[in-house]
Design a protein around this motif. Structure first.
Motif, PDB file in Angstrom:
ATOM      1  N   PRO A   1       0.804  -1.223   0.000  1.00 25.47           N
ATOM      2  CA  PRO A   1       0.000   0.000   0.000  1.00 25.47           C
ATOM      3  C   PRO A   1       0.836   1.271   0.000  1.00 25.47           C
ATOM      4  CG  PRO A   1       0.097  -0.918   2.205  1.00 25.47           C
ATOM      5  CD  PRO A   1       0.782  -1.906   1.306  1.00 25.47           C
ATOM      6  N   SER A   2       0.320   2.279  -0.676  1.00 20.37           N
ATOM      7  CA  SER A   2       0.894   3.621  -0.599  1.00 20.37           C
ATOM      8  C   SER A   2       0.383   4.291   0.675  1.00 20.37           C
ATOM      9  CB  SER A   2       0.483   4.458  -1.808  1.00 20.37           C
ATOM     10  OG  SER A   2       0.792   5.832  -1.593  1.00 20.37           O
ATOM     11  N   VAL A   3       1.322   4.886   1.430  1.00 16.92           N
ATOM     12  CA  VAL A   3       0.943   5.625   2.642  1.00 16.92           C
ATOM     13  C   VAL A   3       1.420   7.073   2.540  1.00 16.92           C
ATOM     14  CG1 VAL A   3       0.862   3.590   4.145  1.00 16.92           C
ATOM     15  CG2 VAL A   3       3.048   4.778   3.800  1.00 16.92           C
ATOM     16  N   LYS A   4       1.662   7.517   1.317  1.00 14.07           N
ATOM     17  CA  LYS A   4       2.213   8.863   1.121  1.00 14.07           C
ATOM     18  C   LYS A   4       1.305   9.944   1.692  1.00 14.07           C
ATOM     19  CE  LYS A   4       2.863   7.668  -3.206  1.00 14.07           C
ATOM     20  NZ  LYS A   4       3.191   7.625  -4.651  1.00 14.07           N
ATOM     21  N   ALA A   5      -0.007   9.714   1.620  1.00 12.83           N
ATOM     22  CA  ALA A   5      -0.956  10.727   2.104  1.00 12.83           C
ATOM     23  C   ALA A   5      -0.945  10.859   3.625  1.00 12.83           C
ATOM     24  CB  ALA A   5      -2.369  10.384   1.624  1.00 12.83           C
ATOM     25  N   LEU A   6      -0.345   9.902   4.319  1.00 11.43           N
ATOM     26  CA  LEU A   6      -0.303   9.952   5.780  1.00 11.43           C
ATOM     27  C   LEU A   6       0.973  10.592   6.315  1.00 11.43           C
ATOM     28  CD1 LEU A   6      -1.657   6.381   6.557  1.00 11.43           C
ATOM     29  CD2 LEU A   6      -2.819   8.533   7.058  1.00 11.43           C
ATOM     30  N   LEU A   7       1.988  10.682   5.479  1.00  9.18           N
ATOM     31  CA  LEU A   7       3.270  11.208   5.937  1.00  9.18           C
ATOM     32  C   LEU A   7       3.153  12.692   6.271  1.00  9.18           C
ATOM     33  CD1 LEU A   7       5.690   9.385   3.471  1.00  9.18           C
ATOM     34  CD2 LEU A   7       4.910   8.666   5.742  1.00  9.18           C
ATOM     35  N   GLY A   8       3.724  13.050   7.402  1.00  3.59           N
ATOM     36  CA  GLY A   8       3.648  14.434   7.868  1.00  3.59           C
ATOM     37  C   GLY A   8       2.464  14.721   8.752  1.00  3.59           C
ATOM     38  N   LYS A   9       1.543  13.788   8.841  1.00  7.94           N
ATOM     39  CA  LYS A   9       0.382  13.995   9.712  1.00  7.94           C
ATOM     40  C   LYS A   9       0.722  13.586  11.141  1.00  7.94           C
ATOM     41  CE  LYS A   9      -3.309  13.794   6.313  1.00  7.94           C
ATOM     42  NZ  LYS A   9      -4.674  13.278   6.019  1.00  7.94           N
ATOM     43  N   GLU A  10       0.020  14.187  12.092  1.00  5.42           N
ATOM     44  CA  GLU A  10       0.282  13.882  13.497  1.00  5.42           C
ATOM     45  C   GLU A  10      -0.428  12.596  13.904  1.00  5.42           C
ATOM     46  OE1 GLU A  10      -0.274  15.737  17.981  1.00  5.42           O
ATOM     47  OE2 GLU A  10      -0.303  17.074  16.237  1.00  5.42           O
ATOM     48  N   ILE A  11       0.335  11.687  14.481  1.00  7.90           N
ATOM     49  CA  ILE A  11      -0.209  10.426  14.983  1.00  7.90           C
ATOM     50  C   ILE A  11       0.387  10.198  16.363  1.00  7.90           C
ATOM     51  CG2 ILE A  11      -0.489   7.952  14.599  1.00  7.90           C
ATOM     52  CD1 ILE A  11       0.203   8.466  11.625  1.00  7.90           C
ATOM     53  N   ARG A  12      -0.445  10.317  17.382  1.00  6.38           N
ATOM     54  CA  ARG A  12      -0.016  10.135  18.769  1.00  6.38           C
ATOM     55  C   ARG A  12       1.190  11.005  19.119  1.00  6.38           C
ATOM     56  NH1 ARG A  12      -1.379   3.796  20.328  1.00  6.38           N
ATOM     57  NH2 ARG A  12      -3.503   3.870  19.487  1.00  6.38           N
ATOM     58  N   GLY A  13       1.084  12.235  18.735  1.00  3.60           N
ATOM     59  CA  GLY A  13       2.107  13.214  19.108  1.00  3.60           C
ATOM     60  C   GLY A  13       3.340  13.225  18.221  1.00  3.60           C
ATOM     61  N   LYS A  14       3.361  12.385  17.200  1.00  3.17           N
ATOM     62  CA  LYS A  14       4.520  12.356  16.300  1.00  3.17           C
ATOM     63  C   LYS A  14       4.065  12.612  14.867  1.00  3.17           C
ATOM     64  CE  LYS A  14       7.144   9.159  19.204  1.00  3.17           C
ATOM     65  NZ  LYS A  14       7.830   7.844  19.299  1.00  3.17           N
TER      66      LYS A  14
ATOM     67  N   ILE B   1      -3.439  -1.581  13.025  1.00  5.75           N
ATOM     68  CA  ILE B   1      -2.959  -0.500  12.159  1.00  5.75           C
ATOM     69  C   ILE B   1      -4.104   0.458  11.834  1.00  5.75           C
ATOM     70  CG2 ILE B   1      -1.977   0.059   9.896  1.00  5.75           C
ATOM     71  CD1 ILE B   1      -0.532  -2.658   9.982  1.00  5.75           C
ATOM     72  N   GLN B   2      -5.282  -0.082  11.545  1.00  7.46           N
ATOM     73  CA  GLN B   2      -6.452   0.752  11.262  1.00  7.46           C
ATOM     74  C   GLN B   2      -6.725   1.710  12.416  1.00  7.46           C
ATOM     75  OE1 GLN B   2      -9.524  -2.211  10.537  1.00  7.46           O
ATOM     76  NE2 GLN B   2      -9.583  -1.724   8.356  1.00  7.46           N
ATOM     77  N   LYS B   3      -6.724   1.170  13.615  1.00  8.58           N
ATOM     78  CA  LYS B   3      -7.033   1.987  14.791  1.00  8.58           C
ATOM     79  C   LYS B   3      -6.010   3.094  14.984  1.00  8.58           C
ATOM     80  CE  LYS B   3      -8.080   1.588  19.722  1.00  8.58           C
ATOM     81  NZ  LYS B   3      -8.194   0.646  20.889  1.00  8.58           N
ATOM     82  N   LEU B   4      -4.735   2.758  14.788  1.00  6.87           N
ATOM     83  CA  LEU B   4      -3.676   3.753  14.957  1.00  6.87           C
ATOM     84  C   LEU B   4      -3.762   4.839  13.905  1.00  6.87           C
ATOM     85  CD1 LEU B   4      -0.985   4.717  16.239  1.00  6.87           C
ATOM     86  CD2 LEU B   4       0.186   3.225  14.596  1.00  6.87           C
ATOM     87  N   LEU B   5      -3.859   4.454  12.643  1.00  9.39           N
ATOM     88  CA  LEU B   5      -3.820   5.435  11.565  1.00  9.39           C
ATOM     89  C   LEU B   5      -5.102   6.255  11.463  1.00  9.39           C
ATOM     90  CD1 LEU B   5      -1.901   3.474   8.778  1.00  9.39           C
ATOM     91  CD2 LEU B   5      -1.016   4.952  10.600  1.00  9.39           C
ATOM     92  N   ALA B   6      -6.164   5.778  12.080  1.00  8.84           N
ATOM     93  CA  ALA B   6      -7.403   6.574  12.134  1.00  8.84           C
ATOM     94  C   ALA B   6      -7.219   7.842  12.951  1.00  8.84           C
ATOM     95  CB  ALA B   6      -8.536   5.734  12.721  1.00  8.84           C
ATOM     96  N   GLU B   7      -6.157   7.872  13.767  1.00  7.48           N
ATOM     97  CA  GLU B   7      -5.877   9.053  14.593  1.00  7.48           C
ATOM     98  C   GLU B   7      -5.081  10.124  13.841  1.00  7.48           C
ATOM     99  OE1 GLU B   7      -4.030   7.861  18.255  1.00  7.48           O
ATOM    100  OE2 GLU B   7      -5.259   6.062  18.447  1.00  7.48           O
ATOM    101  N   ALA B   8      -4.679   9.834  12.610  1.00  9.71           N
ATOM    102  CA  ALA B   8      -3.857  10.791  11.841  1.00  9.71           C
ATOM    103  C   ALA B   8      -4.622  12.088  11.625  1.00  9.71           C
ATOM    104  CB  ALA B   8      -3.457  10.187  10.516  1.00  9.71           C
ATOM    105  N   ARG B   9      -3.964  13.178  11.924  1.00  8.85           N
ATOM    106  CA  ARG B   9      -4.590  14.511  11.768  1.00  8.85           C
ATOM    107  C   ARG B   9      -3.653  15.482  11.039  1.00  8.85           C
ATOM    108  NH1 ARG B   9      -8.002  11.674  12.948  1.00  8.85           N
ATOM    109  NH2 ARG B   9      -9.429  11.712  14.724  1.00  8.85           N
TER     110      ARG B   9
END
Length: 411
Positions: A340-353, A403-411
């Motif tokens: 999978p491509s995850v490029k759209a998630l890079l740079g987003k905040e996930i659990r403070g990172k 993974i779904q649960k974690l990445l659902a927090e991406a903001r």
């Protein structure tokens, strides 16, 4: 004559040779080792890193190895190029499975597919020769090319083309130093399978420009849906004299740890590679060769059962990954990997990172939800993750759900 200066005569301080020191660790094996270490420490890690079936080697193959252990003739050296019976059986299996007719003299039995790949490149490359390598690529290909003195030239395909490169891309990468094009279908890490017409187009392009082709057919029996495996030298017979085929028992018969692969090619190349192996490792373990002989001489019932399970898991993992906002996962047509491509998630905040790369994202996933995946950097294409679905159904669902649960927090 002037005396040499101390600097000119002093031995180098380098403790490891530049050639070997420049080799990268296998990223897939490193991720798998880390996951297993964490599991051994009591952590509930689910690993999607290893490229090996989760099924045991079929009993009848194991029994053949047990019997081989008892026979003193298997306690001795045998021909470096492989047991004559096994080489003949590989030739018969190749004709049966792909329609490619060869002689036993065109076969070299190796210690797994990795040795097959290295020795094939070593046999035909001279320093500076270029090898076109479609990317995403398996981590070992570029390193084997460099060890053999060659120069890997990546040609990148992405999810918009199903991770398949075009003849136009290959031609754009070709130079006067190009000697070989690598061709892999089904593909690790993407699961891409080239349709017959594309296989033919690439083969005819290679013939037109006098190029060698090394084709890795290790996943030949793991194709799904309407996809079909096509062997390049069968589709384009004119390539036979400049085509090397690499294969092995690892994936088809769940024998990754037995370490039996092989190279098929023109007789002069096989003779040269056999000479190399005679000095590097001598013969492959006779017990493993006897087991492989039983495997390749038998039916394909075991792989049929595995393929059915992999197909079910393939559909599950693709569906679950595509449910994650910011993830795009094409449906793989072969092997047992999702990419999978995850490029759209890079740079987003996930659990403070804010992971800026897929390496950092993979690290975050392992740290936060104890799921091991391999980042796309390992395969020459940052911004992706590789997940093997060669693991149990329950672990697969649980791991992707984490993974779904974690990445659902991406903001």
């Amino acid at each position: 004559m002037t005396a040499a200066t101390p600097q000119e005569t002093a031995p180098t301080d380098r403790r490891v040779s530049a050639r070997v020191g420049s080799i990268s660790e296998s990223a897939t094996l490193a991720v798998d080792a880390k996951a297993k270490a964490l599991k051994a420490a009591g952590r509930p890690v689910i690993g999607f890193g290893a490229g090996e079936p989760d099924f045991p080697t079929p009993d009848y193959i194991v029994e053949a190895a047990v019997e081989a252990c008892r026979d003193p003739k298997n306690h001795r050296y045998t021909p470096a190029g492989g047991l004559p019976e096994l080489k003949a059986a590989i030739a018969a299996k190749t004709l049966r499975d792909s329609g490619y007719e060869i002689e036993a003299a065109q076969v070299l039995v190796t210690n797994g597919g990795k040795q097959a790949i290295y020795e094939a490149f070593a046999a035909i490359l001279d320093p500076g020769d270029e090898v076109i390598v479609p990317a995403p690529y398996w981590t070992t290909y570029p390193e084997s090319i460099r060890l053999a003195g060659g120069v890997p030239v990546p040609v990148v395909a992405d999810e918009t083309t199903g991770y398949r490169v075009s003849v136009e891309q290959l031609e754009a990468a070709r130079t006067e130093r190009t000697k070989v094009v690598l061709f892999v279908s089904p593909s690790n890490p993407t699961g891409a399978v080239y349709p017959r017409e594309q296989v033919e187009a690439i083969g005819r392009w290679a013939v037109e420009h006098g190029l060698w082709v090394l084709t890795d057919e290790i996943y030949e029996h793991l194709v799904y849906g309407d996809a079909e495996f096509s062997s390049l030298p069968v589709v384009v017979p004119e390539l036979r004299d400049k085509c090397i085929v690499v294969n092995g028992v690892a994936k088809t018969y769940a024998m990754t740890g037995w370490r039996v692969g092989w190279v098929i090619g023109p007789k002069d190349v096989i003779k040269a590679a056999t000479n190399l192996q005679s000095h590097a490792t001598s013969n492959v373990s006779n017990v493993a060769q006897r087991a492989a002989l039983t495997a390749v001489s038998g039916e394909l019932d075991a792989v049929a059962a595995m393929r059915e399970a992999f197909d079910r898991r393939r559909k599950t993992i693709v569906r679950m990954l595509n449910e994650i906002e910011g993830v795009e996962c094409p449906e793989p047509e072969g092997a047992f990997y999702a990419y999978p491509s995850v490029k759209a998630l890079l740079g987003k905040e996930i659990r403070g990172k804010r992971p800026a790369t897929s390496v950092e994202l993979a690290g975050l996933i392992l740290e936060e939800v104890e799921v091991a995946v391999v980042p796309g950097e390992a395969f020459g294409t940052p911004g992706y993750l590789r997940l093997s679905y060669a693991l149990g159904d329950e672990d697969l669902v649980e791991g992707v759900a984490r993974i779904q649960k974690l990445l659902a927090e991406a903001r």
